[in-house]
Design an enzyme around this catalytic site. Structure first.
Site, PDB file in Angstrom:
ATOM      1  CD  GLU A  81     -56.337  51.990  71.154  1.00  0.00           C
ATOM      2  OE1 GLU A  81     -57.055  51.358  70.346  1.00  0.00           O
ATOM      3  OE2 GLU A  81     -55.098  51.869  71.196  1.00  0.00           O
ATOM      4  CD  GLN A 103     -48.896  53.200  74.082  1.00  0.00           C
ATOM      5  OE1 GLN A 103     -48.799  52.766  72.942  1.00  0.00           O
ATOM      6  NE2 GLN A 103     -48.673  52.459  75.149  1.00  0.00           N
ATOM      7  CG  HIS A 150     -47.142  58.569  67.639  1.00  0.00           C
ATOM      8  ND1 HIS A 150     -47.568  57.842  66.562  1.00  0.00           N
ATOM      9  CD2 HIS A 150     -46.738  57.663  68.561  1.00  0.00           C
ATOM     10  CE1 HIS A 150     -47.415  56.548  66.815  1.00  0.00           C
ATOM     11  NE2 HIS A 150     -46.914  56.411  68.023  1.00  0.00           N
TER      12      HIS A 150
END
Lengths: 346, 362
Positions: A81, A103, A150
């Protein structure tokens, strides 16, 4: 993750076919159409990210774009990243307009250094000689039953950093226009997408004139109290307002902030001067947050209009919990209404 | 490096040969069959809605059992999130892995007691943490002279091919080298980082990266449990005797999806999978055990029965895992507690109790 919308290949989205009937699209599809339109308009727009090419992204937001625009405009990058953002900065110096996909929210931190040390500051350090037209798309927030890292809401870190613009879309229409406006901006934009709302649908009129990127919008008029919110919480707050109207006869005003840095608080001030009460709703932890900033500014601007202290309804000041507890962690309709009751009970 | 071919034939290697007893090889076979069965059962539990997500291990059993069984109890392991086979070797029951994927906890085992760090989901983060731990092993005098003694230690950190692109992993290589850390960098190259093939991460074979950092790198057939065991034992000995770090690239294949949310048919060809099926890590051991007459039908049937029982136990355990209570969310945020967090907890629990009193649905 799950399929977002695999119904059909994207249609041209340049507005050249005004005769077609407005159709319902998801937020995911609207972002896909917006990216496509921006890429068609400007050959310098390139997309970068992990799994965004052949796979079309884990949420399929970039579905079909590598196939149509090629591997030099839709880059399946190495799994790094900091690399994505750092290289995007170099490409921007070279005249490109990179759109990075991180993501998941929790994976943005390897890139944090590049974002806050370089991306945010190059315009300042070069006294305007280097522009940073970079967009960083971040699916954010919880509610999808995911594992750690997430489901996070890291927007406040970026709003806290001078030089960065931070926005969050909440519906397909905004998603379509805001992503294009962010790409057209000469400033770096952190673009937060409400991942648990990717499937939400709305009619999208490609010929409409969008409102400016850095403006908040009143989505529901009301006089009892004001709710300011953004991203995934907008739907929750609209539902809470409907429920309050039906059950309690309260008439809540709901404002979608849309832009988190800079904040556009004029509509909030105007609203609070009428209602005298403000609830700020956000999934992010409340401490040192966007919600805190709004509370501080509104009490300063609207002190004599306020009938109650500004109430924040937010995620707790804990790490994001295991997903079986996220229904408790995330402010839901009941907690929003509870916050409204707190305000009204003052 | 290979010691057992896909056809189950033993081959010799001048540097890394291994003496293995029938008992030991039967044990490795049993390990692999059981962790594969636990993996398949967990995958099925996700399909049945019992788990939010599952991260399949299928195809990587030999790499993980070989590495895991090379470790001694005092050695420390830092896993990524697919190391169910290594967890098994560290004495962690497959039921203890379920909470992460069911969403009831972030890891239920005791990392200090098992010397198996919590699963790390952010790609590559754990490599630097492992180096720091290994530096501590060195600072504490656990390597070098007298390394054969029972208190000699080393660290193994597990990561994938995709992770090698991360800054943290490259920094870990630098730190490990500069501080002569007793750390084995165990890279399972399963060929795919979700949808991205190896060539998106590197121009050269991954094990060759090590030479640039100044320590040895070796590629091993990651589907060969004997080779993986032999190479990892050697690497750990190197580390314990003060010659660390070592990079091992276990060349293997992710036979299933990245996770149960992934659809590999969108980015890779079925032919590739078929080719790798011929290199299955378990079948070759079974063939060799047969050929050597080290195991008979009764033995294989017994392992099969044992794996059925394990699967049944996993299923039953999963279905009765309790939802954690809401106050769990607020515990251990700070080592010494926090009055602010406690106040939020109390306020929230009071708020929740209103619904209980009124019998109302939230």
């Amino acid at each position: 993750m799950t399929e977002v919308d695999a119904r059909s290949r994207p249609r041209p989205a340049d507005g050249s076919d005004p005769g077609q009937a407005p159709s319902k699209v998801t937020i995911g599809k609207a972002l896909n159409l917006g990216l496509r339109a921006a890429m068609e308009r400007d050959p310098k727009v390139i997309l970068m990210g992990e799994d965004i090419g052949r796979l079309g992204g884990v949420f399929r937001i970039t579905d079909g774009l590598q196939k149509d625009f090629g591997e030099q405009r839709v880059l399946d990058t190495p799994l790094a990243e900091s690399g994505i953002v750092g290289a995007a900065i170099g490409l921007a110096i070279r005249g490109y307009r990179p759109v990075c996909e991180i993501q998941f929210d929790g994976f943005i931190f390897p890139a944090f250094d590049q974002i806050v040390s370089q991306l945010a500051k190059l315009n300042y350090r070069s006294q305007g000689r280097i522009r940073m037209p970079v967009v960083i798309r971040v699916p954010f927030g919880g509610g999808i039953g995911a594992v750690e890292h997430h489901s996070e809401s890291p927007e406040s870190y970026f709003a806290h950093t001078a030089g960065l613009k931070v926005v969050a879309c909440s519906n397909p229409v905004d998603a379509y226009w805001m992503i294009q406006q962010a790409i057209e901006s000469d400033e770096p934009v952190l673009f937060f997408e409400p991942k648990r709302r990717y499937h939400e649908k709305a009619e999208l009129d490609l010929t409409a004139t969008p409102v400016p990127l850095h403006s908040s919008r009143v989505l529901r008029r009301g006089g009892t109290a004001t709710i300011a919110c953004y991203g995934p919480m907008v739907k929750t707050c609209l539902e809470a307002a409907e429920s309050a109207a039906e059950q309690e006869g309260h008439d809540l005003e709901v404002i979608d902030l849309r832009t988190l840095s800079p904040l556009d608080l004029e509509p909030v001030h105007e609203s609070v001067r009428r209602t005298g009460r403000l609830v700020v709703a956000s999934e992010a932890p409340g401490e040192s947050s966007i919600a805190s900033e709004i509370a501080a500014r509104v009490q300063q601007e609207c002190f004599y209009s306020l009938e109650a202290p500004v109430v924040r309804v937010t995620g707790f000041d804990t790490p994001y919990p295991p997903s079986k507890l996220e229904e408790e962690y995330l402010p839901d309709l009941d907690r929003v209404l509870h916050a409204v009751e707190q305000s009204l009970g003052w | 490096m290979q010691l057992l071919t896909p056809e189950g034939e033993r081959v010799a290697h001048p540097h890394f040969d291994i003496d293995i007893t029938p008992d030991e090889l039967r044990g490795l076979y049993r390990d692999m069959v059981l962790v594969r069965r636990a993996d398949r059962e967990s995958n099925a539990l996700q399909r049945q809605g019992q788990l939010g997500i599952w991260v399949p291990l299928l195809g990587q059993e030999a790499a993980q059992i070989g590495a895991g069984r090379a470790m001694r109890p005092r050695d420390m392991a830092f896993p990524s999130y697919r190391e169910h086979g290594v967890a098994w070797c560290r004495g962690i029951d497959p039921t203890e892995l379920l909470g992460i994927f069911r969403g009831t906890d972030h890891g239920s085992w005791d990392p200090m007691a098992t010397r198996f760090h919590p699963y790390t989901i952010v790609i590559g983060n754990q490599c630097l943490n492992a180096v720091g731990y290994a530096m501590g092993q060195r600072f504490d005098g656990r390597i070098g002279d007298g390394h054969d003694s029972a208190d000699a230690e080393a660290t193994v950190v597990f990561f994938g091919d995709g992770a090698t692109s991360q800054g943290d992993v490259n920094e870990a290589f630098v730190w490990g080298a500069v501080y002569d850390a007793p750390v084995v960098f165990f890279c399972q190259n399963n060929q795919w980082a979700i949808s991205e093939p190896m060539e998106r991460q590197s121009r050269i074979p991954l094990y060759q990266r090590a030479s640039g950092y100044g320590f040895p790198g070796i590629r091993v057939d990651g589907n060969d449990v004997l080779a993986t065991l032999a190479v990892t034992r050697w690497a750990l000995e190197e580390c314990r005797s003060g010659n660390g770090p070592v990079l091992i690239e276990a060349f293997t294949y992710r036979m299933d999806a990245h996770t149960t949310s992934d659809d590999p048919s969108r980015y890779r060809l079925a032919d590739e999978l078929e080719a790798w099926k011929l290199k299955d890590p378990i079948e070759r051991v079974k063939a060799y055990l047969h050929r050597q007459q080290w195991a008979d039908g009764d033995y294989f049937a017994e392992v099969e029965r044992e794996s059925d029982a394990l699967a049944a136990r996993l299923r039953e355990y999963c279905q009765r895992m309790p939802v954690p209570s809401a106050d769990r969310m607020f515990s251990e945020v700070y080592a010494n507690g926090s009055s602010a967090v406690s106040a939020q907890r109390d306020e929230f629990l009071t708020y929740l109790s209103q619904f209980e009193q009124t019998g109302g649905e939230r």
